[in-house]
Design a protein around this motif. Structure first.
Motif, mmCIF file in Angstrom:
data_model
loop_
_atom_site.group_PDB
_atom_site.id
_atom_site.type_symbol
_atom_site.label_atom_id
_atom_site.label_comp_id
_atom_site.label_asym_id
_atom_site.label_seq_id
_atom_site.Cartn_x
_atom_site.Cartn_y
_atom_site.Cartn_z
ATOM 1 N N ILE A 55 0.877 -1.174 0.000
ATOM 2 C CA ILE A 55 0.000 0.000 0.000
ATOM 3 C C ILE A 55 0.907 1.214 0.000
ATOM 4 O O ILE A 55 1.665 1.438 0.936
ATOM 5 C CB ILE A 55 -0.956 -0.015 1.203
ATOM 6 C CG1 ILE A 55 -1.849 -1.256 1.097
ATOM 7 C CG2 ILE A 55 -1.785 1.266 1.253
ATOM 8 C CD1 ILE A 55 -2.751 -1.485 2.268
ATOM 9 N N ARG A 56 0.834 1.988 -1.060
ATOM 10 C CA ARG A 56 1.782 3.084 -1.275
ATOM 11 C C ARG A 56 1.386 4.404 -0.631
ATOM 12 O O ARG A 56 2.231 5.234 -0.367
ATOM 13 C CB ARG A 56 1.992 3.291 -2.767
ATOM 14 C CG ARG A 56 2.629 2.095 -3.412
ATOM 15 C CD ARG A 56 2.918 2.339 -4.839
ATOM 16 N NE ARG A 56 3.484 1.129 -5.423
ATOM 17 C CZ ARG A 56 3.518 0.881 -6.691
ATOM 18 N NH1 ARG A 56 3.028 1.746 -7.554
ATOM 19 N NH2 ARG A 56 4.052 -0.233 -7.130
ATOM 20 N N ASP A 57 0.109 4.607 -0.421
ATOM 21 C CA ASP A 57 -0.327 5.890 0.130
ATOM 22 C C ASP A 57 -1.626 5.698 0.887
ATOM 23 O O ASP A 57 -2.376 4.764 0.637
ATOM 24 C CB ASP A 57 -0.509 6.908 -0.995
ATOM 25 C CG ASP A 57 -0.363 8.344 -0.543
ATOM 26 O OD1 ASP A 57 -0.169 8.583 0.668
ATOM 27 O OD2 ASP A 57 -0.454 9.243 -1.396
ATOM 28 N N ARG A 58 -1.885 6.607 1.783
ATOM 29 C CA ARG A 58 -3.129 6.575 2.538
ATOM 30 C C ARG A 58 -4.259 7.133 1.680
ATOM 31 O O ARG A 58 -4.020 7.858 0.705
ATOM 32 C CB ARG A 58 -2.979 7.379 3.821
ATOM 33 C CG ARG A 58 -2.709 8.837 3.547
ATOM 34 C CD ARG A 58 -2.353 9.584 4.798
ATOM 35 N NE ARG A 58 -2.153 10.985 4.444
ATOM 36 C CZ ARG A 58 -2.367 11.976 5.255
ATOM 37 N NH1 ARG A 58 -2.748 11.759 6.487
ATOM 38 N NH2 ARG A 58 -2.185 13.213 4.860
ATOM 39 N N LEU A 59 -5.466 6.804 2.051
ATOM 40 C CA LEU A 59 -6.643 7.342 1.387
ATOM 41 C C LEU A 59 -7.432 8.127 2.415
ATOM 42 O O LEU A 59 -8.019 7.555 3.337
ATOM 43 C CB LEU A 59 -7.489 6.230 0.784
ATOM 44 C CG LEU A 59 -8.827 6.636 0.164
ATOM 45 C CD1 LEU A 59 -8.650 7.726 -0.890
ATOM 46 C CD2 LEU A 59 -9.525 5.433 -0.440
ATOM 47 N N VAL A 60 -7.392 9.455 2.291
ATOM 48 C CA VAL A 60 -8.127 10.340 3.189
ATOM 49 C C VAL A 60 -9.545 10.486 2.662
ATOM 50 O O VAL A 60 -9.749 10.796 1.488
ATOM 51 C CB VAL A 60 -7.439 11.723 3.292
ATOM 52 C CG1 VAL A 60 -8.253 12.668 4.161
ATOM 53 C CG2 VAL A 60 -6.016 11.573 3.825
ATOM 54 N N LEU A 61 -10.506 10.248 3.534
ATOM 55 C CA LEU A 61 -11.914 10.390 3.155
ATOM 56 C C LEU A 61 -12.422 11.755 3.591
ATOM 57 O O LEU A 61 -12.163 12.190 4.716
ATOM 58 C CB LEU A 61 -12.742 9.287 3.813
ATOM 59 C CG LEU A 61 -12.348 7.865 3.421
ATOM 60 C CD1 LEU A 61 -13.120 6.862 4.252
ATOM 61 C CD2 LEU A 61 -12.585 7.631 1.945
ATOM 62 N N PRO A 62 -13.134 12.445 2.709
ATOM 63 C CA PRO A 62 -13.631 13.778 3.069
ATOM 64 C C PRO A 62 -14.765 13.694 4.085
ATOM 65 O O PRO A 62 -15.473 12.692 4.167
ATOM 66 C CB PRO A 62 -14.138 14.329 1.730
ATOM 67 C CG PRO A 62 -14.520 13.125 0.945
ATOM 68 C CD PRO A 62 -13.549 12.048 1.355
ATOM 69 N N GLU A 63 -14.915 14.750 4.843
ATOM 70 C CA GLU A 63 -16.008 14.816 5.815
ATOM 71 C C GLU A 63 -17.361 14.850 5.105
ATOM 72 O O GLU A 63 -18.335 14.301 5.590
ATOM 73 C CB GLU A 63 -15.855 16.057 6.696
ATOM 74 C CG GLU A 63 -14.601 16.058 7.534
ATOM 75 C CD GLU A 63 -14.529 14.891 8.509
ATOM 76 O OE1 GLU A 63 -15.563 14.590 9.149
ATOM 77 O OE2 GLU A 63 -13.465 14.272 8.608
ATOM 78 N N GLU A 64 -17.407 15.512 3.975
ATOM 79 C CA GLU A 64 -18.620 15.607 3.150
ATOM 80 C C GLU A 64 -18.293 15.047 1.770
ATOM 81 O O GLU A 64 -17.196 15.210 1.263
ATOM 82 C CB GLU A 64 -19.051 17.074 3.000
ATOM 83 C CG GLU A 64 -19.320 17.788 4.299
ATOM 84 C CD GLU A 64 -20.675 17.451 4.879
ATOM 85 O OE1 GLU A 64 -21.599 17.152 4.105
ATOM 86 O OE2 GLU A 64 -20.806 17.478 6.112
#
Length: 87
Positions: A55-64
């Protein structure tokens, strides 16, 4: 080549909000594994196994809103397949 796509959002999957680190919601590593394995099973059958996972990078999930993700399964010349998850 097999391509699967969908969206991820905290609104649709409230349990994702439990994965907050330093104020941001991150898609969990187990989620990446589940995406890859589910797509591989759909494309190749139930008896697949993942090997050499990176896994090369994180996946940030938006608040909206949501994030579109794609899982691409590509055959290799040695009879194996690569599975990649994009967002």
């Amino acid at each position: 080549l097999h391509l699967y796509q969908g969206t991820l959002s905290v609104q649709d999957m409230p349990w994702l909000a439990d994965h907050r680190i330093y104020g941001v919601t991150l898609f969990p590593v187990t989620g990446f594994l589940e995406l890859a394995l589910t797509a591989a099973r759909a494309a190749l059958g139930p008896d697949v196994a993942l090997q050499g996972v990176s896994i090369r990078d994180r996946l940030v999930l938006p608040e909206e809103g949501s994030v579109r993700v794609q899982v691409v399964i590509t055959p290799s010349t040695d009879g194996t397949h690569s599975v990649e998850v994009y967002s």
